[in-house]
Design an enzyme around this catalytic site. Structure first.
Site, PDB file in Angstrom:
ATOM      1  N   ASN A   1     -10.165  -0.485   0.441  1.00 31.35           N
ATOM      2  CA  ASN A   1      -8.707  -0.347   0.424  1.00 31.35           C
ATOM      3  C   ASN A   1      -8.190  -0.882  -0.922  1.00 31.35           C
ATOM      4  OD1 ASN A   1      -5.965  -0.727   0.723  1.00 31.35           O
ATOM      5  ND2 ASN A   1      -6.100  -1.636   2.760  1.00 31.35           N
TER       6      ASN A   1
ATOM      7  N   HIS B   1      -3.642   6.769   3.407  1.00 33.71           N
ATOM      8  CA  HIS B   1      -3.968   5.496   2.775  1.00 33.71           C
ATOM      9  C   HIS B   1      -5.371   5.107   3.256  1.00 33.71           C
ATOM     10  CE1 HIS B   1      -4.090   1.472   1.489  1.00 33.71           C
ATOM     11  NE2 HIS B   1      -3.766   0.913   2.653  1.00 33.71           N
TER      12      HIS B   1
ATOM     13  N   CYS C   1       0.824  -1.230   0.000  1.00 35.77           N
ATOM     14  CA  CYS C   1       0.000   0.000   0.000  1.00 35.77           C
ATOM     15  C   CYS C   1       0.850   1.268   0.000  1.00 35.77           C
ATOM     16  CB  CYS C   1      -0.946  -0.003   1.182  1.00 35.77           C
ATOM     17  SG  CYS C   1      -1.879  -1.529   1.311  1.00 35.77           S
TER      18      CYS C   1
HETATM   19  O1  UT7 Z   1      -3.437  -1.714   3.700  1.00 35.34           O
HETATM   20  C1  UT7 Z   1      -3.194  -2.350   4.924  1.00 35.34           C
HETATM   21  C2  UT7 Z   1      -4.282  -3.340   5.107  1.00 35.34           C
HETATM   22  N1  UT7 Z   1      -4.749  -3.664   6.387  1.00 35.34           N
HETATM   23  C3  UT7 Z   1      -5.270  -2.840   7.317  1.00 35.34           C
HETATM   24  O2  UT7 Z   1      -5.223  -1.645   7.270  1.00 35.34           O
HETATM   25  C4  UT7 Z   1      -5.941  -3.538   8.441  1.00 35.34           C
HETATM   26  C5  UT7 Z   1      -5.811  -2.857   9.772  1.00 35.34           C
HETATM   27  N2  UT7 Z   1      -6.728  -3.486  10.713  1.00 35.34           N
HETATM   28  C6  UT7 Z   1      -8.048  -3.217  10.670  1.00 35.34           C
HETATM   29  O3  UT7 Z   1      -8.506  -2.417   9.893  1.00 35.34           O
HETATM   30  C7  UT7 Z   1      -8.930  -3.928  11.679  1.00 35.34           C
HETATM   31  O4  UT7 Z   1      -8.126  -4.675  12.553  1.00 35.34           O
HETATM   32  C8  UT7 Z   1      -9.977  -4.852  11.005  1.00 35.34           C
HETATM   33  C9  UT7 Z   1     -11.031  -4.019  10.296  1.00 35.34           C
HETATM   34  C10 UT7 Z   1      -9.308  -5.799  10.018  1.00 35.34           C
HETATM   35  C11 UT7 Z   1     -10.694  -5.697  12.060  1.00 35.34           C
HETATM   36  O5  UT7 Z   1     -11.294  -4.840  13.034  1.00 35.34           O
HETATM   37  P1  UT7 Z   1     -11.084  -5.119  14.569  1.00 35.34           P
HETATM   38  O6  UT7 Z   1     -11.860  -4.116  15.315  1.00 35.34           O
HETATM   39  O7  UT7 Z   1      -9.597  -5.193  14.845  1.00 35.34           O
HETATM   40  O8  UT7 Z   1     -11.769  -6.506  14.749  1.00 35.34           O
HETATM   41  P2  UT7 Z   1     -11.140  -7.890  15.258  1.00 35.34           P
HETATM   42  O9  UT7 Z   1     -10.253  -8.497  14.266  1.00 35.34           O
HETATM   43  O10 UT7 Z   1     -10.624  -7.690  16.658  1.00 35.34           O
HETATM   44  O11 UT7 Z   1     -12.455  -8.785  15.356  1.00 35.34           O
HETATM   45  C12 UT7 Z   1     -13.526  -8.457  16.265  1.00 35.34           C
HETATM   46  C13 UT7 Z   1     -14.649  -9.429  16.011  1.00 35.34           C
HETATM   47  C14 UT7 Z   1     -14.197 -10.891  15.974  1.00 35.34           C
HETATM   48  O12 UT7 Z   1     -15.207 -11.667  16.570  1.00 35.34           O
HETATM   49  P3  UT7 Z   1     -15.068 -12.160  18.089  1.00 35.34           P
HETATM   50  O13 UT7 Z   1     -13.810 -12.987  18.144  1.00 35.34           O
HETATM   51  O14 UT7 Z   1     -14.966 -10.915  18.928  1.00 35.34           O
HETATM   52  O15 UT7 Z   1     -16.314 -12.933  18.327  1.00 35.34           O
HETATM   53  C15 UT7 Z   1     -14.167 -11.213  14.511  1.00 35.34           C
HETATM   54  O16 UT7 Z   1     -14.376 -12.574  14.234  1.00 35.34           O
HETATM   55  O17 UT7 Z   1     -15.250  -9.174  14.753  1.00 35.34           O
HETATM   56  C16 UT7 Z   1     -15.317 -10.379  14.004  1.00 35.34           C
HETATM   57  N3  UT7 Z   1     -15.230 -10.044  12.592  1.00 35.34           N
HETATM   58  C17 UT7 Z   1     -16.313  -9.755  11.844  1.00 35.34           C
HETATM   59  N4  UT7 Z   1     -17.629  -9.714  12.146  1.00 35.34           N
HETATM   60  C18 UT7 Z   1     -18.472  -9.369  11.172  1.00 35.34           C
HETATM   61  C19 UT7 Z   1     -14.118  -9.927  11.811  1.00 35.34           C
HETATM   62  N5  UT7 Z   1     -14.468  -9.583  10.572  1.00 35.34           N
HETATM   63  C20 UT7 Z   1     -15.824  -9.460  10.569  1.00 35.34           C
HETATM   64  C21 UT7 Z   1     -16.763  -9.121   9.590  1.00 35.34           C
HETATM   65  N6  UT7 Z   1     -18.057  -9.076   9.917  1.00 35.34           N
HETATM   66  N7  UT7 Z   1     -16.404  -8.798   8.318  1.00 35.34           N
END
Ligand code: UT7
Length: 324
Positions: free
Chosen positions: A281, A251, A111
């Site tokens: 993204n 970004h 990115c």
């Molecule tokens: O260009 C670089 C690319 N990457 C990035 O910029 C990513 C940077 N990170 C992020 O943007 C965030 O970490 C994410 C958007 C990827 C995830 O958000 P988060 O607030 O860190 O969520 P998490 O991974 O801690 O997950 C929280 C919950 C989990 O469920 P449990 O374990 O709490 O029951 C996940 O399984 O959300 C769940 N989850 C979803 N639920 C509904 C993860 N993805 C989804 C989804 N829909 N799409």
């Protein structure tokens, strides 16, 4: 002497996929995606590969800048989703626009790729080697996304964006800061191709490594830390006050990351140009697509100061302060 942006361009495929569309494929919801990321929809390729988006962007740049095609010196495309390992996307662009005198190659910095490429072009221009360059970030992330993994498939989109730059006496790139932290490269990976040939019996199961694998929380932490430090260094090094900056183009990965960066740097959120709600993204294309939108909307004038800052796989980061 400086390197100045003369024209911007961008192209995204027509097909729009909304969060509701995705909720029919994986266990997710519009509410979760909007709340956690700020993304509402993204454009997804219905078959065109990355070079098609890069070529369309390149043609816009030629037209908008009025470039005499045989005088184009350099084409750099940043991508992690090239059509082929060889030829590079840049070589395909060179062929399609007829820029037979341009040196053309791709770079890979995820990115941060667009700004890494712009940084390279800037050095060529400042050294006197070339007078102008075309820099494009282009991606078809949809072919590298595991469409059964809700934690990644909701985040990405396809498209390309770019700029045409020239040697200039005024304006241009004021200050940049780019960096790499390879020791944590494992937190965001994709596109692995195993070494298999007739001389080895590589039975390792690696198909899943083709897809984008990400430790979202670690990437989130890295993003907020690295971008804040990088922007601070650029502002200190350039003696430019935040008030003098018209727009910050981050970004376009996650609106929550932008909010944190805005708070930590005490840069008003309104200064950040956000379009991830419509594109998701798009990796190396995200910053130039946003820059092109700002430009097309007539929101920037010559002399305005713009700060572009991003982070990505590698792990990499890059910040650039420019005078429009
Ligand atoms: O260009 C670089 C690319 N990457 C990035 O910029 C990513 C940077 N990170 C992020 O943007 C965030 O970490 C994410 C958007 C990827 C995830 O958000 P988060 O607030 O860190 O969520 P998490 O991974 O801690 O997950 C929280 C919950 C989990 O469920 P449990 O374990 O709490 O029951 C996940 O399984 O959300 C769940 N989850 C979803 N639920 C509904 C993860 N993805 C989804 C989804 N829909 N799409």
């Amino acid at each position: 002497m400086t390197t100045r942006i003369i024209a911007t361009g961008a192209y995204v495929p027509e097909q729009v996929i909304t969060n509701d569309d995705l909720s029919k494929i994986v266990d997710t919801s519009d509410e979760w995606i909007v709340k956690r990321t700020g993304i509402k929809e993204r454009h997804i390729s219905l078959g065109d590969n990355t070079s098609a988006f890069a070529v369309k962007t390149a043609k816009q740049l030629i037209e908008k800048a009025g470039v005499e095609i045989k005088k184009l010196d350099l084409i750099i495309v940043a991508s992690v989703t090239a059509d082929y390992a060889t030829p590079s996307i840049a070589c395909i662009v060179q062929k399609e626009i007829g820029a037979s005198n341009a040196v053309a190659f791709d770079i890979s910095a995820a990115c941060s790729g667009f700004m890494f490429a712009l940084s390279i072009a800037d050095k060529y221009i400042k050294s006197g080697a070339y007078n102008n360059a075309m820099i494009i970030g282009a991606e078809t992330l949809s072919k590298m996304v595991d469409w059964s993994d809700r934690s990644t498939c909701v985040l990405f989109g396809d498209g390309a964006g770019g700029v045409y730059v020239e040697k200039s006496e005024t304006g241009g790139i004021i200050k940049e800061e780019i960096g790499t932290k390879g020791e944590i490269c494992g937190i965001l990976t994709g596109g692995y191709t195993p070494c298999t040939n007739i001389f080895n019996k590589n039975e390792e199961k690696t198909d899943h490594l083709w897809y984008i694998n990400m430790n979202g929380r670690e990437v989130f932490k890295f993003a907020t830390k690295s971008v804040v430090k990088s922007v601070e260094k650029v502002l200190e090094g350039s003696n430019i006050n935040i008030d003098e900056i018209k727009y910050v183009i981050p970004h376009q990965a996650n609106a929550r990351i932008v909010e944190i960066i805005s708070n930590k740097l005490k840069i008003p959120y309104e200064k950040f140009y956000i379009n991830m709600d419509r594109y998701g993204n798009t990796s190396s294309a995200s910053i130039p697509i946003a820059l092109n939108e700002l430009n097309e909307k007539g929101l920037i004038e010559r002399g305005n100061k713009i700060l572009m800052t991003g982070f990505g796989g590698g792990m990499t980061w890059a910040t650039m302060l420019i005078s429009w």
